[in-house]
Enzyme design. Structure first.
Site, mmCIF file in Angstrom:
data_model
loop_
_atom_site.group_PDB
_atom_site.id
_atom_site.type_symbol
_atom_site.label_atom_id
_atom_site.label_comp_id
_atom_site.label_asym_id
_atom_site.label_seq_id
_atom_site.Cartn_x
_atom_site.Cartn_y
_atom_site.Cartn_z
ATOM 1 N N GLY A 246 6.590 -17.362 14.708
ATOM 2 C CA GLY A 246 5.958 -15.948 14.462
ATOM 3 C C GLY A 246 6.025 -16.011 13.210
ATOM 4 C CG LEU A 272 1.874 -17.211 18.034
ATOM 5 C CD1 LEU A 272 1.048 -16.661 16.805
ATOM 6 C CD2 LEU A 272 3.176 -15.819 16.981
ATOM 7 C CG ASP A 273 2.889 -19.447 15.542
ATOM 8 O OD1 ASP A 273 1.339 -19.672 14.889
ATOM 9 O OD2 ASP A 273 3.431 -18.772 14.806
ATOM 10 C CB THR A 274 1.920 -23.619 20.658
ATOM 11 O OG1 THR A 274 1.014 -22.942 21.266
ATOM 12 C CG2 THR A 274 3.033 -22.811 20.463
#
Length: 329
Positions: A246, A272-274
């Site tokens: 995040g 998000l961000d995975t």
């Protein structure tokens, strides 16, 4: 040619590292003979990646395919995970394009692909094939964008930059704008809001690209955007994922008192961000660092990490593995 600036004030899958067994095969190099009287060699460099169900004889057939056309393998990496009937390989070779025309090469590797029921078989000849057409999305921070543009200018990345898209308005006297103007690269400013991310306009601008690069683009792309675009998007995250996801990960890391900070380049997915990780870099920090030095070190890591990820991707070193991992040859 002046960059095109679109102003608005209106409010409105390829891819993990693995700890399983890894086998690397190196083939002996043969002396190269010049192909013409001037002493210059006409040999060209090629790359082939292969992903298929594991079977006996794959390496032999790959080698024979190249050798039968007069090519010479310089090196090959093979990965067969334990207890999984799957085969991955990446081969580099040289060949004479007169003896092995590019179209014939595609046909030969297609036969191999059909023979082994391959899930992925890609061949690339950097000196003959077109450069990758890409667009870059960026927000206010310039460090990753500027580094990427300089890498491109110096010829270290095989890219054709079609445009730069940003939700931050850069004036005509800024370094980035002048650079883009000098090189004839269009700049599109699209003012975004929480309600309108201008995704339809972005899709129109990038529809003919091979993949996208997010150089610190601080907007979350929607699932609909990803499904419509349907190609790879490479992002740089200023944190060592999966930690500090995040926003403001440098502040998160600083407050946590970490001793290592990092940057992560990964593929973009709906969550998000995975997305599958392509590259990560770290640097040691200590109690002597303040938030400013944290950020400075982080930005240097981000530039290096993103550039290396793009280079690996263009050199066909990145392959999908399992559900959310990559193989990096």
């Amino acid at each position: 040619m002046s960059p095109r600036r679109r102003l608005s004030t209106s409010l409105p899958q390829l891819f993990g590292f693995t700890s399983r067994s890894f086998r690397s095969l190196e083939f002996p190099r043969k002396p190269l003979r010049p192909s013409n009287s001037s002493g210059e060699s006409n040999l060209v460099h090629g790359i082939h990646v292969f992903h298929c169900p594991d079977a006996v004889g794959i390496v032999a057939k790959l080698s024979d395919c190249i050798a039968s056309r007069g090519g010479n393998i310089l090196g090959a990496d093979v990965f067969v995970p334990e207890n999984k009937k799957v085969f991955y390989s990446r081969s580099e070779f040289i060949f004479d394009p007169v003896k092995w025309p590019r179209a014939q090469m595609d046909e030969d590797f297609l036969k191999l692909s059909n023979m082994f029921n391959a899930k992925k078989s890609v061949v690339r000849v950097p000196n003959l094939d077109p450069k990758y057409k890409i667009s870059v999305l960026a927000s206010k921070q310039d460090h990753c964008l500027v580094d990427l543009l300089h890498e491109w200018q110096d010829g270290r990345l095989p890219l054709d930059i079609t445009c730069v898209i940003s939700n931050h308005d850069r004036g005509p006297n800024t370094h980035v704008f002048r650079f883009l103007e000098r090189h004839g690269i269009p700049y599109h400013y699209l003012c975004t809001t929480k309600e309108n991310k201008r995704e339809e306009e972005i899709l129109d601008l990038v529809q003919d690209t091979d993949f996208l690069i997010l150089a610190r683009y601080m907007q979350v792309l929607s699932g609909n955007f990803l499904k419509t675009y349907r190609k790879d998007i490479i992002n740089i995250h200023h944190g060592l994922l999966p930690s500090f996801k995040g926003g403001n990960p440098s502040r998160q890391a600083f407050d946590a008192g970490v001793k290592l900070i990092g940057a992560t380049s990964h593929f973009v997915t709906e969550e998000l961000d995975t997305g599958p990780i392509i590259e990560q870099m770290v640097e040691r920090v200590s109690h002597r660092d303040n938030l400013k030095s944290f950020v400075q070190k982080s930005e240097n890591l981000e530039k290096q990490c993103l550039a290396k990820a793009i280079k690996s991707y263009c050199e066909l070193r990145v392959l999908p593995y399992e559900v959310n991992k990559t193989i990096l040859f």
